[in-house]
Enzyme design. Structure first.
Site: not given
Lengths: 210, 210
Positions: A15, A38, A41
């Site tokens: 990812s 992040r 994500h």
């Protein structure tokens, strides 16, 4: 049924690799980029990078605060639930005052939202804390009012409210206050934001492990 | 400091009014539209409407299940934390098995993620439950495997994983399974999704109050 990857660590690695290949992170210092990755994500959108506003030392300061044992003050139970305890460097306290029974009373007395009233209960822990606001513009507005009135300064404010009424303005107010008064911040301009993106920012700041 | 709205109910009303003015909701029946509005509210993006996939009876069935006392099975603590208890019609149990100490063992034994292993612990409550998956594609993939193998059928599956590895595929697998085998579902196609959007879907289904 399609076959699928069943190794959690491999899923994370792949990812983050896709995000770093697709997102334009060139304007960010390395420590900020790690946080932005992040946050991307958490929302599935690489173009979030374009909406990130930050003060250059925010990650350094927030990391130092957490290493020193600072609490994390969250506006909602969702943000608090999203903080990965295993990433915290000092078993830091994760605080959400919204469910406190005094909040409804304070909100009525001050003629404001419960989210704004909950900030009053942060007062004795605000000095040097890491603040994570993922839902309510009124939390952020009221925090800035308290700071302008001389409340102790947190080490950093992370994340930002999501939505259609006040979210855009509250995050712009955070950026303006941060620039003029030296408050460290990392936020998402515009309507996007929310608990998941905010918890992701906290988790990235909490540990350099990607 | 800019002035701001301090009345929580007024903020909600104004938010939903902006969403209904901006989002293209024409293809949705009224009960589905109400859920989509709240999901848009959770992510700040009116174009989310274009990515919603659903079975026509999903809201009717999920509402009936909750009214009858069905539990809500959540893949993460964030989704569970985001469910507004006051909106639940029957003080429904909100379950997240991920922190269960047996999960790590099961994941190792089955060589899969903790999120997939946690689904094994739903088994005795799956029949007629409302399932809310907001994070892990492996949760959704494994749930579909169990259903294909004859596990009891939930009343509905709401929300969907967010991200870059498996999220798109797991939600497409949900839609395919739902269409071919009659499982009720409401999800977000593509990379978007997540805990906040999923909790919003549960909250909208739980009560007709906008």
């Amino acid at each position: 049924m399609a076959d699928y990857i069943r190794d959690g660590a491999a899923i994370y690695r792949q990812s983050f690799s896709i995000i770093r290949a697709e997102a334009d992170l060139r304007r960010f210092p390395a420590d900020i980029a790690q946080v932005v990755v992040r946050m991307i994500h958490a929302c599935g959108q690489t173009d979030l990078a374009a909406d990130i506003a930050f003060s250059p030392d925010v990650v350094v300061r927030a990391r130092a605060a957490l290493a020193g044992g600072a609490p994390i003050l969250c506006d909602t139970r969702m943000v608090a639930a999203g903080v990965t305890r295993a990433r915290l460097p000092a078993a830091n306290e994760v605080v959400c005052t919204l469910p406190d029974p005094r909040v409804a009373e304070l909100a009525a007395a001050h003629r404001t939202t419960r989210s704004a009233a909950a900030v009053e209960l942060w007062a004795d822990r605000l000095d040097g804390a890491v603040v994570a606001v993922g839902n309510a513009p009124t939390t952020l507005f009221h925090l800035l009012e308290l700071l302008a009135a001389g409340a102790p300064r947190p080490a950093a404010v992370l994340g930002g409210p999501v939505g259609f009424v006040g979210a855009v303005e509250s995050k712009q107010a955070l950026v303006n206050y941060g620039r003029s008064c030296g408050l460290e911040y990392l936020t998402v301009l515009g309507r996007r934001g929310g608990s998941a993106i905010t918890a992701a920012a906290v988790n990235a700041v909490a540990s350099e492990v990607e």
